[in-house]
Write an enzyme that holds these catalytic residues in place. Structure first.
Site, short mmCIF file in Angstrom:
data_model
loop_
_atom_site.label_atom_id
_atom_site.label_comp_id
_atom_site.label_asym_id
_atom_site.label_seq_id
_atom_site.Cartn_x
_atom_site.Cartn_y
_atom_site.Cartn_z
N LYS A 20 5.75 12.41 2.37
CA LYS A 20 5.30 12.43 1.05
C LYS A 20 3.90 13.41 0.50
O LYS A 20 4.04 13.53 1.46
CB LYS A 20 4.76 11.24 0.28
CG LYS A 20 4.56 10.45 0.95
CD LYS A 20 3.94 8.48 0.61
CE LYS A 20 3.19 9.17 -0.96
NZ LYS A 20 3.57 7.27 -1.03
N LEU B 51 0.61 -1.40 0.07
CA LEU B 51 0.42 0.15 -0.39
C LEU B 51 1.02 1.55 -0.14
O LEU B 51 1.73 1.35 0.56
CB LEU B 51 -1.10 0.20 1.06
CG LEU B 51 -1.77 -1.34 1.29
CD1 LEU B 51 -3.02 -0.66 2.73
CD2 LEU B 51 -2.55 -1.63 0.10
N ASN C 222 10.14 -3.02 -1.46
CA ASN C 222 10.40 -2.04 -1.07
C ASN C 222 12.31 -1.20 -1.37
O ASN C 222 13.05 -0.43 -1.58
CB ASN C 222 9.90 -1.40 0.72
CG ASN C 222 8.98 -1.73 0.46
OD1 ASN C 222 8.47 -1.01 -0.61
ND2 ASN C 222 8.80 -1.69 1.80
N GLU D 16 1.11 5.17 0.68
CA GLU D 16 0.53 6.02 1.54
C GLU D 16 -0.25 7.68 0.41
O GLU D 16 1.06 7.33 -0.15
CB GLU D 16 1.09 6.69 2.86
CG GLU D 16 1.46 5.98 3.45
CD GLU D 16 2.50 5.93 5.00
OE1 GLU D 16 2.50 7.29 5.59
OE2 GLU D 16 2.97 5.88 5.19
N GLY E 137 15.12 14.32 -5.46
CA GLY E 137 14.28 15.21 -4.28
C GLY E 137 15.51 15.29 -3.09
O GLY E 137 16.79 14.67 -3.81
N CYS F 102 8.09 2.71 5.94
CA CYS F 102 8.85 1.63 4.76
C CYS F 102 10.25 1.71 4.82
O CYS F 102 10.74 0.42 5.48
CB CYS F 102 7.73 1.07 4.08
SG CYS F 102 5.87 1.54 4.51
#
Length: 438
Positions: free
Chosen positions: A327, A156, A214, A158, A259, A266
């Protein structure tokens, strides 16, 4: 189907609400009375777009309810999803105390067959520990009750969790007996009517899949951040490079935006945990250790850009910060780059005023009165020596440049998310410094 979800945090609440949406009878357990009281009163303890509506609808329909009663929750669900936190321990490994406590509670209270599903992100081998914990509690009771343990990691994002759960690109299930697999197929059948998305594998492979996913995404981010920093030295434009390599279908465009570094609950935790797991087996994951190191350095990049422009001593300087969450579309500030940026500015004597559309209350909890906060993005600009952009919220992307310039003490924008075309910003009279842009 009767389903219990242990934990009402990010993963647990989204899982419970979405399963209830498809007609399942769901009980969510949490031992935090405050959270349960909030949920029963119609509140939501986390920010996730659309989640409040789904929770309210299913509570009203009687398909979703909340409890602190362990016996009630264990008795309810044939399937028991464990979705509790696995915070990093001091050595970087995942802390399994809450997962194993949930397993022991199930073992103490169960009276019939259960499928116990690890939904939390857990290291390889956790299912074995869960199975042993349940078996030990049953042995203490002198009971012989069948149960299965499965792994069903979440994928998932966010800010897009509802969409990810309702329309998954894959559903990974690690299970080793036919009964558990049949039950998991039944639960997820409504989510894959268009085509088969469920990947059934052994439990250890399922556990590793989550960490591997991840770790790969974190690697892409750190890779692009290093290339962006190199582009600045070489006089190249990383945005053009991104388009050039992203057009290769073997590479693609996702997670290739440079960035100010990644954060959240996570990537930082999972990269550390996977490295720690490798260490326990006598291995060093050199690539991932470099990924983590690059990210740690990248979080300080905006401070370096500030000191390059204004000097190391920032006493008497004031800076505006747009974006506090790690984020967009979340209030999550765990491992957020904004915290590193703000602490770096404060340590050099500067003052800071910040705005975020959602995360202000979380920032106030973490930072207190170390900084000031604005109610709008324009509020924080007055008399600032520069504007620093740390989170790429949509409402930041088409700003009133004339209004910004009128409020700033100096027309300086340091953009940690490459939101703007450098030529447009400079044509509006600003000094503009982004990540790897010409």
């Amino acid at each position: 189907m009767k389903i219990t979800v242990v934990g009402t945090g990010y993963v647990g609440l989204v899982t419970g609400a979405c399963l209830a949406e498809y007609g399942n009878d769901v009980v969510c357990l949490d031992l935090d009375q405050r959270k349960i009281d909030m949920l029963r009163a119609g509140g939501i303890p986390i920010f996730e777009p659309g989640l409040d509506d789904i929770v309210a609808r299913n509570v009203q329909a009687g398909r979703l309810r909340f409890t602190t009663d362990i016996n009630e929750s264990v008795a309810h669900g044939t399937v028991q999803f464990i979705a509790v936190g696995t915070p990093p321990d001091e050595d970087g490994s995942a802390d399994l105390q809450y997962v194993l406590a949930a397993a022991r509670n199930i073992g103490r209270a169960m009276t019939e067959y259960k499928v116990i599903v690890d939904k939390s992100t857990v290291p390889v081998g956790t299912a074995d520990k869960v199975k042993a914990a349940v078996a030990e509690e049953l042995e203490k009771r002198g009971e012989k009750i069948e149960f299965s343990v499965a792994s069903n990691p979440e994928f998932l994002k966010e800010g897009a969790a509802i969409e990810d759960f309702m329309r998954p690109d894959r559903i990974v299930v690690g299970a080793e007996d036919d009964r558990a697999i049949r039950i998991m197929r039944t639960i997820y059948q409504p989510f894959q009517r268009n085509h088969e998305r469920m990947l059934v594998m052994d439990i250890r492979s399922a556990e590793l899949t989550k960490y591997a996913a991840n770790a790969m995404l974190a690697t892409r981010i750190s890779f692009m951040n290093e290339l962006a920093n190199l582009a600045e030295k070489l006089g190249a434009d990383i945005e053009l490079v991104r388009k050039g390599i992203g057009s290769d279908p073997r590479i693609g465009y996702s997670f290739l935006y440079p960035g100010a570094g990644y954060g959240g609950s996570c990537f930082p935790k999972d990269v550390k945990a996977l490295c720690k797991t490798a260490n326990e087996y006598g291995m060093t994951l050199q690539v991932l250790e470099a990924v983590e190191e690059v990210n740690d350095v990248q979080k300080s990049l905006l401070v370096k850009k500030v000191t390059k422009r204004f000097g190391e001593d920032l006493k008497g300087r004031h800076f505006a910060v747009w974006g506090l969450a790690f984020k967009p579309k979340t209030d999550d500030m765990r491992e957020a780059p904004s915290l590193v940026v703000i602490e770096g500015l404060l340590a050099r004597g500067a003052t800071v005023s910040a705005f975020d559309p959602v995360a202000i209350h979380e920032a106030q909890r973490i930072l207190g009165d170390k900084i000031t906060y604005g109610n709008t993005l324009m509020d924080v600009l007055d008399n600032a020596d520069a504007l620093l952009i740390v989170t790429e919220w949509k409402e930041f992307q088409v700003p009133d440049f004339a209004g910004i310039k009128a409020r700033l003490k100096q027309p300086v924008v340091i953009d940690g998310r490459n939101l703007f075309d450098p030529a447009i910003v400079r044509d509006n009279g600003f000094e503009y410094d982004a990540i790897g842009r010409l």
